[in-house]
Write an enzyme that holds these catalytic residues in place. Structure first.
Site, PDB file in Angstrom:
ATOM      1  N   GLU A  90       0.820  -1.209   0.000  1.00  0.00           N
ATOM      2  CA  GLU A  90       0.000   0.000   0.000  1.00  0.00           C
ATOM      3  C   GLU A  90       0.856   1.261   0.000  1.00  0.00           C
ATOM      4  OE1 GLU A  90      -0.504  -2.554   2.023  1.00  0.00           O
ATOM      5  OE2 GLU A  90      -2.610  -3.197   1.832  1.00  0.00           O
TER       6      GLU A  90
ATOM      7  N   GLU B 254     -16.264   0.334 -11.606  1.00  0.00           N
ATOM      8  CA  GLU B 254     -16.276  -0.736 -12.616  1.00  0.00           C
ATOM      9  C   GLU B 254     -16.973  -1.927 -12.006  1.00  0.00           C
ATOM     10  OE1 GLU B 254     -12.498  -2.013 -14.538  1.00  0.00           O
ATOM     11  OE2 GLU B 254     -13.291  -4.052 -14.389  1.00  0.00           O
TER      12      GLU B 254
END
Ligand SMILES: *[C@@H]1O[C@H](CO)[C@@H](O)[C@H](O)[C@H]1NC(C)=O
Ligand SMILES: *[C@@H]1O[C@H](CO)[C@@H](O)[C@H](O)[C@H]1NC(C)=O
Ligand SMILES: *[C@@H]1O[C@H](CO)[C@@H](O)[C@H](O)[C@H]1NC(C)=O
Ligand SMILES: *[C@@H]1O[C@H](CO)[C@@H](O)[C@H](O)[C@H]1NC(C)=O
Ligand SMILES: *[C@@H]1O[C@H](CO)[C@@H](O)[C@H](O)[C@H]1NC(C)=O
Ligand SMILES: *[C@@H]1O[C@H](CO)[C@@H](O)[C@H](O)[C@H]1NC(C)=O
Ligand SMILES: *[C@@H]1O[C@H](CO)[C@@H](O)[C@H](O)[C@H]1NC(C)=O
Ligand SMILES: *[C@@H]1O[C@H](CO)[C@@H](O)[C@H](O)[C@H]1NC(C)=O
Ligand SMILES: *[C@@H]1O[C@H](CO)[C@@H](O)[C@H](O)[C@H]1NC(C)=O
Ligand SMILES: *[C@@H]1O[C@H](CO)[C@@H](O)[C@H](O)[C@H]1NC(C)=O
Ligand SMILES: *[C@@H]1O[C@H](CO)[C@@H](O)[C@H](O)[C@H]1NC(C)=O
Ligand SMILES: *[C@@H]1O[C@H](CO)[C@@H](O)[C@H](O)[C@H]1NC(C)=O
Length: 533
Positions: free
Chosen positions: A200, A315
């Protein structure tokens, strides 16, 4: 109100028992406490695969008017055309070639992916595709996959910012995006673009580096797009809520230190195209499955709610890996789309970008003729028509209604605080043909369910009934909505009234309620406005 005679009362009781599908569904005149906030504009939106965008939109000399007609249809229900996110896996393969004389040079490497190219060069004319649909907002997906991997990728970022920002001036820009599903960069089935140590904090530092470079290029080429109001991103566009990289950790690691994230974007699929056990009835035409999938996203939205940034699905579609034939392209997937979108709306997801690409099995329309798929409106598009009709213009709140069986779903729409519409989706699977594509018509009769509603005081008269209909959940053509077809071959996707479908149906409200029959594998929308007393 006239006093009912004893006989009438008995008749009503008998009728109610006869109709007993289950308990009566009670509708309140004003939004219940668990109703959503008013649904924002362009709730029903699209995500178009980066490499397929020139097919969907065309270019200056050859605009794709069929696609534009389908977008207009939805805009005519809601007042705003769908927003278009241009992105997906292929945005992270696209390199810029300034001397390419056409929009895109795509090469499919079957060992990596058969449905989309993984070697891609775009030329200057790629950006013409942003000119062809009037009154439409877009997000453009920049390449982080290669941008953060090699010098050609980085140069592509610097070279394409001026082209993208000039193409998206004049109110066409929604927001930018930098990287698609970077949570999968080090594990991608199409070949990793990051080493195993990708985490991350590395992602956040690369994202900040790239987005700051984008802003610098904007300051040179399109300074009007660098104000607080005009500059921003949808991010982090992760594939899932708990993959190798975790979305919440990126926020803790400072993804938004520049305060330029305007939409939290997450991706969602109900299942995989080739996952064992995936069927229409158990996976898509299954309200339990839909709610459990969306609930994981709603929980993530809740975890990030302190940032006070709208949460969207940037999406999403039925089955990842571009969908499964016989499932994602069937009428059953249109019914799933109604349940999925309205459930998202009811739990506070602020927009849904349904993903599609050329030749994809789960597409809503095929924008061009290819040797794989016929150009045309596909069955799942019709689900979006129903969602748009349910949402209508503005100030609409959506609430889910509890039904007994997981093969059914219902939602109510309150407009300006008043009950206006209800949709019932009967998700019981009915095959029109037996054994899939055998072509043998099913000899079994189609089942039907009666749904009994009680209406609030003051609602009387009649309720308008509109139906979404096809021969069965396995149908891939012959779909109609309230007697309308949006098929390409009739009028290039513009609405055409079919002569062979009954419309104008009404049911009467009697004794504070009414019953409507809904055939298996169909949906109805009930309109109260005309019956309001
Ligand atoms: C509705 O459709 C017409 C074409 O019939 C189009 O010109 C118009 O822009 C559409 N409205 C919206 C809000 O998209
Ligand atoms: C860029 O486009 C030109 C013109 O088509 C072509 O000759 C050249 O090979 C392309 N470069 C790459 C890296 O594909
Ligand atoms: C525009 O699209 C047409 C039709 O696909 C194509 O023939 C033409 O080459 C395109 N123009 C550019 C500049 O890419
Ligand atoms: C298109 O890309 C392929 C694969 O990289 C390359 O071999 C070919 O030369 C490119 N064509 C043009 C016209 O750029
Ligand atoms: C770039 O991608 C390759 C795979 O194509 C990968 O092996 C490498 O680790 C990546 N490099 C960086 C700096 O992310
Ligand atoms: C941003 O990334 C580019 C390309 O990898 C690199 O050249 C540059 O040094 C980076 N800048 C910072 C501040 O990390
Ligand atoms: C619906 O999905 C749930 C959760 O995956 C499953 O337990 C159930 O059996 C499914 N129902 C049907 C009718 O397949
Ligand atoms: C289908 O079209 C593609 C690209 O347009 C081409 O490369 C391929 O050879 C064609 N396949 C067949 C079976 O004609
Ligand atoms: C519908 O057809 C599919 C595929 O042949 C089959 O798996 C399914 O069980 C059938 N459903 C019903 C309700 O007959
Ligand atoms: C459908 O498939 C079953 C099992 O394979 C077979 O027994 C049956 O004859 C088939 N029916 C038709 C109408 O093709
Ligand atoms: C629905 O109601 C109609 C009209 O009363 C009745 O004929 C039919 O049998 C009912 N269907 C079911 C499944 O209960
Ligand atoms: C209704 O008409 C349309 C358009 O002519 C046709 O495609 C469809 O098959 C017809 N439907 C029925 C049930 O006859």
């Amino acid at each position: 109100m006239k006093t009912p005679s004893i006989i009438l009362v008995i008749a009503t009781i008998v009728q109610t028992l006869g109709f007993a599908h289950g308990s009566t569904i009670e509708l309140s005149s004003t939004p219940p406490e668990d109703a959503s906030d008013p649904i924002p504009e362009a709730f029903v939106s699209y995500s178009i695969e980066f490499s397929s965008f020139p097919d969907f939109a065309g270019n200056n000399s050859s605009p794709n008017t069929f696609s534009n007609n389908l977008l207009n249809n939805l805009g005519n229900f809601t007042g705003t055309k769908p927003y278009i996110r241009v992105g997906g896996n292929t945005q992270d393969y696209a390199l810029y070639n300034a001397s390419l004389p056409f929009s895109i040079n795509s090469t499919i490497i079957p060992s990596r992916a058969t449905d989309y190219p993984t070697i891609i060069f775009i030329g200057p004319s790629y950006f013409e595709s942003y000119n062809t649909w009037p009154d439409t907002k877009f997000s453009h997906g920049f390449n982080l996959g290669l941008g953060g991997n090699n010098s050609e990728g980085w140069q592509t970022l610097l070279d394409t910012v001026p082209l993208a920002c000039k193409a998206l001036g004049g109110g066409k820009l929604l927001w930018w995006e930098y990287g698609n599903e970077p949570d999968l960069f080090s594990t991608s089935a199409q070949g990793p673009v990051r080493p195993p140590g990708w985490n991350e904090s590395t992602y956040v530092s690369q994202w900040l580096n790239g987005t700051r470079a984008i802003k610098q290029e904007l300051q040179k080429s399109c300074p009007e797009l660098t104000s607080n109001e005009s500059y921003g991103y949808l991010a982090p566009s992760f594939a899932g809520v708990s993959n190798h990289l975790k979305p919440v950790t990126t926020w803790q690691d400072g993804l938004n230190v520049d305060r330029d994230i305007k939409l939290i974007s997450s991706h969602n699929y109900i299942g995989g195209a080739t996952q064992p056990g995936v069927t229409l009835q158990s996976t898509l035409m299954n309200h339990t499955k839909t709610t459990s999938s969306v609930s994981a996203q709603a929980a993530l939205a809740q975890n990030l709610s302190s940032y006070d940034i709208p949460f969207i699905l940037g999406e999403t579609n039925s089955l990842y890996n571009e969908g499964a034939p016989g499932l994602s392209n069937a009428f059953g997937a249109a019914l799933w789309g109604i349940d999925f979108n309205l459930y998202c709306a009811s739990v506070g997801i602020r927009r849904v970008h349904m993903h599609q690409g050329t030749n994809y099995r789960y597409q809503f329309w095929q924008p061009v003729e290819t040797n794989i798929t016929t150009k045309g409106t596909k069955a799942p598009y019709y689900g979006h028509v129903v969602v748009a009709a349910m949402l209508g213009g503005s100030d609409t709140q959506i609430v889910g209604l509890d039904l007994e069986d997981e093969r059914e779903a219902a939602y109510a729409a309150y407009v300006e605080g008043v009950l206006e519409r209800v949709v019932v989706v009967n998700l019981r699977e009915y095959n029109y043909t037996v054994n899939g594509t055998s072509g043998v018509v099913n000899p079994e009769p189609r089942g039907s369910q009666n749904y009994t509603f009680s209406v609030p005081d003051g609602y009387s008269g009649s309720v308008g009934v509109q139906r979404l209909w096809a021969n069965g959940s396995d149908a891939i053509s012959g779909i109609s909505w309230d007697g309308w077809s949006y098929n390409y071959e009739l009028d290039e996707g513009r609405p055409v009234r079919l002569g062979n479908v009954t419309v104008g149906e009404v049911v009467d409200v009697e004794n504070g309620g009414f019953t409507v029959a809904v055939e298996d594998s169909t949906a109805v929308v009930l309109n109260f406005s005309e019956g309001e007393g």
